[in-house]
Design a protein around this motif. Structure first.
Motif, mmCIF file in Angstrom:
data_model
loop_
_atom_site.group_PDB
_atom_site.id
_atom_site.type_symbol
_atom_site.label_atom_id
_atom_site.label_comp_id
_atom_site.label_asym_id
_atom_site.label_seq_id
_atom_site.Cartn_x
_atom_site.Cartn_y
_atom_site.Cartn_z
ATOM 1 N N PRO A 7 -16.857 24.670 -27.141
ATOM 2 C CA PRO A 7 -15.816 25.323 -28.507
ATOM 3 C C PRO A 7 -15.022 25.318 -27.757
ATOM 4 O O PRO A 7 -13.967 25.630 -28.912
ATOM 5 N N MET A 8 -15.127 25.633 -27.153
ATOM 6 C CA MET A 8 -13.726 26.468 -26.512
ATOM 7 C C MET A 8 -12.451 25.261 -26.023
ATOM 8 O O MET A 8 -11.926 26.184 -25.276
ATOM 9 N N GLU A 9 -13.120 23.766 -26.168
ATOM 10 C CA GLU A 9 -12.601 23.369 -25.569
ATOM 11 C C GLU A 9 -10.499 22.958 -25.965
ATOM 12 O O GLU A 9 -9.842 23.333 -24.275
ATOM 13 N N LYS A 114 -15.557 28.130 -15.791
ATOM 14 C CA LYS A 114 -16.775 29.014 -15.766
ATOM 15 C C LYS A 114 -17.659 29.168 -17.002
ATOM 16 O O LYS A 114 -19.177 28.646 -17.469
ATOM 17 N N LEU A 115 -16.834 29.693 -18.051
ATOM 18 C CA LEU A 115 -17.360 29.438 -19.691
ATOM 19 C C LEU A 115 -18.518 28.327 -19.831
ATOM 20 O O LEU A 115 -18.939 28.015 -20.247
ATOM 21 N N ARG A 116 -17.765 26.781 -19.754
ATOM 22 C CA ARG A 116 -18.094 25.499 -20.272
ATOM 23 C C ARG A 116 -19.079 25.274 -19.337
ATOM 24 O O ARG A 116 -20.059 24.738 -19.538
ATOM 25 N N GLU A 117 -18.379 25.447 -17.838
ATOM 26 C CA GLU A 117 -20.367 24.674 -17.385
ATOM 27 C C GLU A 117 -21.443 25.691 -17.603
ATOM 28 O O GLU A 117 -22.387 25.202 -17.567
ATOM 29 N N LYS A 118 -21.495 27.116 -17.853
ATOM 30 C CA LYS A 118 -22.297 27.857 -18.158
ATOM 31 C C LYS A 118 -22.966 27.150 -19.469
ATOM 32 O O LYS A 118 -23.999 26.761 -19.739
ATOM 33 N N ALA A 119 -22.105 26.943 -20.635
ATOM 34 C CA ALA A 119 -22.668 26.463 -21.805
ATOM 35 C C ALA A 119 -22.990 25.355 -21.576
ATOM 36 O O ALA A 119 -24.117 24.614 -22.452
ATOM 37 N N LEU A 124 -28.262 21.190 -21.929
ATOM 38 C CA LEU A 124 -28.828 20.775 -21.003
ATOM 39 C C LEU A 124 -30.248 21.626 -21.044
ATOM 40 O O LEU A 124 -31.227 20.429 -21.413
ATOM 41 N N ILE A 125 -30.847 22.642 -21.034
ATOM 42 C CA ILE A 125 -30.835 23.208 -20.929
ATOM 43 C C ILE A 125 -31.843 23.347 -22.726
ATOM 44 O O ILE A 125 -33.750 22.828 -22.833
ATOM 45 N N GLU A 126 -31.136 23.678 -23.961
ATOM 46 C CA GLU A 126 -31.896 23.386 -24.786
ATOM 47 C C GLU A 126 -32.340 21.730 -24.764
ATOM 48 O O GLU A 126 -33.600 21.336 -25.952
ATOM 49 N N GLU A 127 -31.669 20.737 -24.036
ATOM 50 C CA GLU A 127 -31.830 19.591 -24.513
ATOM 51 C C GLU A 127 -33.345 19.105 -23.998
ATOM 52 O O GLU A 127 -34.271 19.009 -24.532
#
Length: 150
Positions: A7-9, A114-119, A124-127
């Protein structure tokens, strides 16, 4: 599999551009500092040459006019050296400010990365959860179909 969208790309892209701009400013300030230091070295060499010429004239001649002219030249060059020292100090401060700006820009970019990596990890977990749910439903359906046929 769904496509990952951070979202913050846009903010991350802006931070990357700001970092690049800060790198350019730092490089420019550093290049200017090097040029000013080189000028200072040339002036200091010129001052040493002028002092040597003054010493030679003091040993050879007793022409007051020539001695006075050489002394004045030495003083003028000393003044230029002092001005150049001030310019070098100012450039060093500009380089320090540019370095601080660059450091801050790098920190901000890394924070958003880091925020993008965590997102992405959360994505991936949701998928995986969605995929596992589909597998469970499929297995339940097949098991239910077998019990009906038996």
């Amino acid at each position: 599999m769904a496509r990952f969208r951070f979202p913050m790309e846009n903010i991350l892209n802006m931070k990357m551009k700001l970092e690049e701009q800060a790198k350019n400013e730092y490089a420019h300030a550093n290049a200017r500092l090097l040029a000013e230091q080189e000028k200072l070295e040339l002036l200091q060499k010129r001052l040493e040459d002028a002092k040597e010429k003054l010493k030679m004239i003091l040993k050879e001649e007793l022409s007051v006019v020539e001695i006075r002219r050489r002394e004045d030249a030495v003083e003028v060059i000393k003044m230029y050296v002092m001005q150049q020292l001030l310019t070098v100090k100012r450039c060093e401060k500009e380089v320090e400010v540019a370095r601080d700006k660059l450091t801050e820009a790098m920190k901000e970019r890394k924070t958003f990365e880091k925020l993008r990596e965590k997102a992405f990890e959360a994505f991936l977990i949701e998928e995986q959860k969605a995929e596992q749910k589909e597998v469970d439903e499929l297995v339940s359906y097949k098991y239910g179909a077998k019990t009906k046929n038996a």
